[in-house]
Design an enzyme around this catalytic site. Structure first.
Site, PDB file in Angstrom:
ATOM      1  N   GLU A 234       8.445 110.235 -20.433  1.00  0.00           N
ATOM      2  CA  GLU A 234       9.638 109.051 -19.820  1.00  0.00           C
ATOM      3  C   GLU A 234      10.330 109.639 -18.421  1.00  0.00           C
ATOM      4  OE1 GLU A 234      12.857 107.197 -21.223  1.00  0.00           O
ATOM      5  OE2 GLU A 234      10.941 107.168 -21.614  1.00  0.00           O
ATOM      6  N   THR A 345      11.365  90.268 -16.581  1.00  0.00           N
ATOM      7  CA  THR A 345      11.312  92.142 -17.415  1.00  0.00           C
ATOM      8  C   THR A 345      11.306  92.404 -18.329  1.00  0.00           C
ATOM      9  OG1 THR A 345      12.461  93.747 -16.169  1.00  0.00           O
ATOM     10  CG2 THR A 345      13.983  92.015 -17.722  1.00  0.00           C
TER      11      THR A 345
END
Length: 368
Positions: A234, A345
């Site tokens: 992450e 997006t």
């Protein structure tokens, strides 16, 4: 690419009923015009996340409306949607920006910045993406959006982009006056953004931005390659001798995110360098090997563990983005060509608006 629910205003559905008839975007109906994160559609009352810098709105949320709202105006003929997002842009243009950077938090009541935290990853990401894509979607007539993008990217390159001791280019985060040498998986979309925006860059810098996109793609690939599972964490650091690896346990997870593969696709389209397809294939194989479960695909909690545990969640963006970008990476260029389509997006394609004699406010008439 997605961070928080960055391309929508979340809706509070506790109340029955809906917005008043004819009222466009009730979440934007207050003096500053900066939308709330959540809106009760019956009352029109909005609120923000409690953790967001004293009740601020988030840059990636209120800055990621432009493409959809412009398309709504195009479809309906109602200028209200376009006017709402243009108001946000004009407000931001008038504000002082520390070091030319846009902080991630803006108070919708006062119209002032919150905590001075700037990121091209979570909280900020798609704001920059939408400046560029507003220009592309307008058939390159929205020159104001392009100028704003160019200025923002120049400040980002000056203050956030660095090269590690090992030669990896990364995008850090600006927090209260200093640069944190950490890059999030979410920021990996920026490699593709730099490549997509290379054509049309000022001062003949197209080659520079294409090269910058390639460097970001390489760094993000390294964050995958340096794990046991060959899936990216992450977030990963460039500090104290560490290069593109996660340190904290709560940053070692992979939740089927698309941003790295998104950048591979854009880089493939612009360079046709076979390494991008190779890297995408490596990721596809790792996802199939380590994330496939009986009911679909799951995120994993530690990409550095040879015996990973599942988080038991298949994120919606896995289908909407990750698999779509993988499919496009191995498809021909005439599928969704860039001169006809722009992806929002969440990887939903919107058509380039060849407006001809129709001019939206703030745009220049097409010369074609």
């Amino acid at each position: 690419m997605s961070s928080l629910p960055s391309s929508c205003i979340c809706v509070d559905v506790q109340a029955e009923g809906g917005a008043a008839s004819g009222e466009a975007a009730p979440g934007l109906q207050h003096p500053t015009g900066i939308p709330w994160a959540m809106v009760n559609l019956k009352s029109g009352v909005g609120r923000n996340w409690g953790w967001a810098s004293a009740g601020s709105s988030i840059l990636a949320e209120f800055g990621t409306l432009h493409m959809e709202f412009v398309h709504l105006t195009y479809l309906t003929g109602n200028p209200a949607y376009y006017q709402k997002v243009m108001h946000i842009r004009k407000l931001l243009a008038k504000m002082d920006r520390p070091n030319g950077l846009y902080p991630n938090y803006l108070n919708p009541r006062t119209g002032r910045w919150g905590q001075h935290h700037t990121s091209v990853g979570g909280l900020g990401d798609s704001f920059y993406e939408y400046l560029l894509k507003a220009w592309l979607m307008s058939d390159k007539t929205d020159t104001e959006a392009r100028k704003t993008y160019d200025e923002a990217i120049e400040a980002i390159e000056r203050h956030l982009i660095r090269k590690s001791n090992g030669g990896l280019t990364f995008i850090g985060e600006w927090k209260n006056g200093h640069l944190e040498r950490k890059m999030g998986h979410l920021a990996c979309f920026a490699g593709g953004m730099f490549a997509l925006g290379a054509d049309g860059s000022p001062d003949d810098k197209a080659g520079h931005y294409l090269q910058l996109g390639a460097e970001i793609a390489h760094t993000c690939h390294e964050s995958y390659d340096r794990t046991v599972l060959k899936l990216g964490p992450e977030a990963f650091k460039f500090d104290s001798g560490l290069e593109a690896v996660a340190v904290r346990q709560n940053e070692k997870y992979y939740i089927l995110r698309p941003e790295v593969i998104e950048t591979y696709w854009y880089m493939w389209r612009f360079t046709h360098d076979p390494k991008y397809r190779q890297w995408g294939w490596e990721a596809a194989q790792a996802i199939d090997k380590y994330c496939r479960v009986s009911g679909g695909f799951s995120g994993v909690k530690d990409v550095y563990s040879s015996n990973p545990t599942y988080d038991d969640v298949q994120q919606s963006f896995f289908l909407a983005e990750t698999l779509k970008y993988l499919y496009l990476l191995f498809s021909s260029d005439d599928l969704m060509p860039f001169d006809s389509w722009v992806f929002n997006t969440e990887a939903h394609p919107l058509p380039v608006l060849h407006l001809g004699n129709i001019t939206l406010p703030g745009s220049e008439p097409s010369q074609q």
